[in-house]
Design an enzyme around this catalytic site. Structure first.
Site, PDB file in Angstrom:
ATOM      1  N   GLU A  94       0.826  -1.217   0.000  1.00 19.49           N
ATOM      2  CA  GLU A  94       0.000   0.000   0.000  1.00 19.49           C
ATOM      3  C   GLU A  94       0.856   1.260   0.000  1.00 19.49           C
ATOM      4  O   GLU A  94       0.423   2.293  -0.487  1.00 19.49           O
ATOM      5  CB  GLU A  94      -0.918   0.031   1.238  1.00 19.49           C
ATOM      6  N   LYS A 113     -14.115  -0.339  -3.663  1.00 15.66           N
ATOM      7  CA  LYS A 113     -15.172  -0.019  -2.688  1.00 15.66           C
ATOM      8  C   LYS A 113     -16.328   0.689  -3.375  1.00 15.66           C
ATOM      9  O   LYS A 113     -17.488   0.379  -3.137  1.00 15.66           O
ATOM     10  CB  LYS A 113     -14.623   0.884  -1.575  1.00 15.66           C
ATOM     11  N   HIS A 144       9.464 -26.564  -1.337  1.00 16.71           N
ATOM     12  CA  HIS A 144       8.968 -27.750  -2.034  1.00 16.71           C
ATOM     13  C   HIS A 144       7.821 -27.405  -2.975  1.00 16.71           C
ATOM     14  O   HIS A 144       7.133 -28.304  -3.467  1.00 16.71           O
ATOM     15  CB  HIS A 144       8.531 -28.795  -1.007  1.00 16.71           C
TER      16      HIS A 144
HETATM   17  O1  PA5 Z   1      -4.021   0.848   5.527  1.00 14.30           O
HETATM   18  C1  PA5 Z   1      -5.176   1.180   5.421  1.00 14.30           C
HETATM   19  O2  PA5 Z   1      -5.508   2.342   5.562  1.00 14.30           O
HETATM   20  C2  PA5 Z   1      -6.274   0.169   5.157  1.00 14.30           C
HETATM   21  O3  PA5 Z   1      -5.825  -1.100   4.962  1.00 14.30           O
HETATM   22  C3  PA5 Z   1      -7.197   0.170   6.357  1.00 14.30           C
HETATM   23  O4  PA5 Z   1      -6.456  -0.165   7.475  1.00 14.30           O
HETATM   24  C4  PA5 Z   1      -8.353  -0.804   6.192  1.00 14.30           C
HETATM   25  O5  PA5 Z   1      -9.034  -0.520   5.011  1.00 14.30           O
HETATM   26  C5  PA5 Z   1      -9.280  -0.704   7.381  1.00 14.30           C
HETATM   27  O6  PA5 Z   1      -9.739   0.602   7.535  1.00 14.30           O
HETATM   28  P1  PA5 Z   1     -10.536   1.042   8.814  1.00 14.30           P
HETATM   29  O7  PA5 Z   1      -9.645   0.916   9.973  1.00 14.30           O
HETATM   30  O8  PA5 Z   1     -10.910   2.476   8.550  1.00 14.30           O
HETATM   31  O9  PA5 Z   1     -11.743   0.151   8.922  1.00 14.30           O
END
Ligand code: PA5
Length: 444
Positions: free
Chosen positions: A284, A419, A305
């Site tokens: 990310e 989303k 393996h």
């Molecule tokens: O790194 C990030 O921002 C995402 O992976 C969030 O952690 C994930 O989408 C969960 O988001 P939230 O804590 O708002 O539910």
């Protein structure tokens, strides 16, 4: 202290790869330390091991004790950065089989990380008649997967304990002021913990996001924070001796030399979810603007393996980063067998860790020979202190790496695309036009 060994990548990168990056690293270092780079609203994790909220930390410990006393199970509801760190640390330090072990601490069930009906139903079945508590974790409070799971387990909890009883068993970790989860928690009287504004999900394991579930398992969170603080001091110095600088420089050089995939490997199966945490952290943070190393992971020796064939002889597009522990937590010697049918008596009396180490070295040599550069990240042992160091090391190196790559390491605009489509297809109000267009594309 965590050490990085870059020796086995030197044949694949220019000799002066580090000095060529020193200026850029110094710039990235300043951006992180002074919060002056892109994404600077989200560098609250940089000084967190020094500046964390002591009052909240004490409440986390008290809540963990209360959960331990009240419940045989804790349902931890969260996804992505609100899930992977806690699971990674708990599995690495307690065991992937933690729930099956004899212990004084509650079982942990991770929910809200999927939309699978079967997975959700199974957790409810596994909890059965056990007393349980809930820790719902969502910074935004609006993420679909945890929100749906929370509806489900909150209803179970209220049916079992009544509204008053449920209030004593539900803990919410979310934004300090904003969001529907904060509003709901205040209205219902749930105890809340904070995901600081300045800490993004994937950098949040050392906040209440990770610390509460980790503490419930009996892990020493003081030692975890102390380890992170050690590494924070080291990283604040920066320079050629800093392991985070060494790692960031080496992976940047390998990327520029055509290695587009980084495989994180460990010879401890319990590390599997730490690797999942690492994949989110780096994926990310770096994967944007058409750039970034693709983070993958393997579990050795099991995957030698299976994936071992590809790593040895497939496309030459990857390098390996291997997390090694100097000392195993337990010792076990290979038994002597009179018949020696498997021909392994030459190992009788040797410790398993010796066998594992020879596998590591043999694999390293084979993979390097096969064109796969190898970085080693070495920790003294697999305990809370070293885990804190390792977490901070990877986070800091990730921040440096993103800046070296020329991206903002602290946003994740791409996560929104799926989303929006999902909300439109689910018929969320406000998405009507988009829904029609998507249904036409799908031919539905
Ligand atoms: O790194 C990030 O921002 C995402 O992976 C969030 O952690 C994930 O989408 C969960 O988001 P939230 O804590 O708002 O539910």
């Amino acid at each position: 202290m965590i050490q990085v060994n870059t020796k086995n990548c030197s044949a694949f990168v220019p000799k002066d790869y580090f000095s060529l990056r020193e200026d850029a690293l110094s710039q990235a270092q300043a951006w992180l330390q002074d919060a002056t780079g892109e994404g600077n609203d989200f560098v609250g994790w940089v000084h967190l091991p020094r500046d964390y909220d002591r009052e909240e930390f004490a409440r986390i410990k008290a809540a963990a004790q209360k959960i331990q006393a009240q419940s045989a199970a804790l349902v931890v509801i969260g996804i992505g950065g609100s899930y992977l760190g806690a699971r990674g640390v708990i599995e690495a330090l307690c065991s992937p089989n933690y729930n099956q072990k004899q212990k004084d601490t509650p079982n942990i069930y991770f929910a809200g990380n999927t939309l699978s009906t079967d997975a959700l139903t199974e957790i409810a079945e596994l909890i059965g008649e056990q007393d349980f508590s809930i820790n719902v974790i969502s910074k935004s409070g609006t993420t679909t997967e945890p929100a749906i799971s929370f509806r489900f387990f909150r209803e179970l909890c209220e049916k079992k304990y009544g509204k008053e009883g449920a209030r004593e068993r539900i803990y919410a970790t979310t934004d300090a002021k904003r969001g529907v989860l904060k509003a709901l928690s205040d209205a219902e009287g749930y105890e809340t913990f904070v995901v600081p504004d300045s800490v993004g999900g994937r950098y949040s394991v050392l906040t209440a996001v990770g610390l509460l579930p980790i503490a419930v398992c009996g892990i020493d969170i003081d030692a975890l924070m102390a380890g992170a603080a050690n590494m924070m001091e080291n990283c604040a110095q920066g320079g050629a001796q800093c392991p985070a600088w060494q790692y960031a420089a080496a992976r940047s050089a390998l990327y520029e030399c055509g290695k587009k995939v980084e495989i994180l490997a460990c010879y401890e199966p319990s590390f599997r979810f730490m690797a999942e945490w690492w994949k989110q952290l780096y994926g990310e943070s770096e994967g944007k603007d058409g750039k970034g190393l693709f983070p993958a992971s393997v579990e050795f020796t099991a995957d030698l393996h299976s994936m071992g064939q590809y790593i040895q002889q497939g496309e030459r597009l990857m390098f390996e980063t291997v997390v090694r522990y100097d000392q195993p937590r337990t010792t076990l010697t290979v038994p002597f067998d009179e018949s020696n049918g498997d021909g392994l008596n030459f190992l009788a009396g040797k410790d398993m860790s010796f066998v594992n180490e020879q596998a590591m070295d043999g694999t390293l040599l084979a993979h390097v020979e096969g064109g796969v550069p190898n970085l080693i990240v070495r920790a003294a042992r697999n305990d809370a202190q070293n885990m804190g160091e390792l977490i901070y090391f990877f986070e800091y190196a990730c921040g440096l790496s993103g800046y070296l790559l020329g991206v903002n390491p602290f946003n994740q605009p791409g996560v929104e695309s799926y989303k929006k489509n999902m909300f439109a297809l689910l018929g969320k109000p406000g998405y009507e036009d988009m829904r029609a267009a998507l249904l036409e594309k799908l031919g539905k």
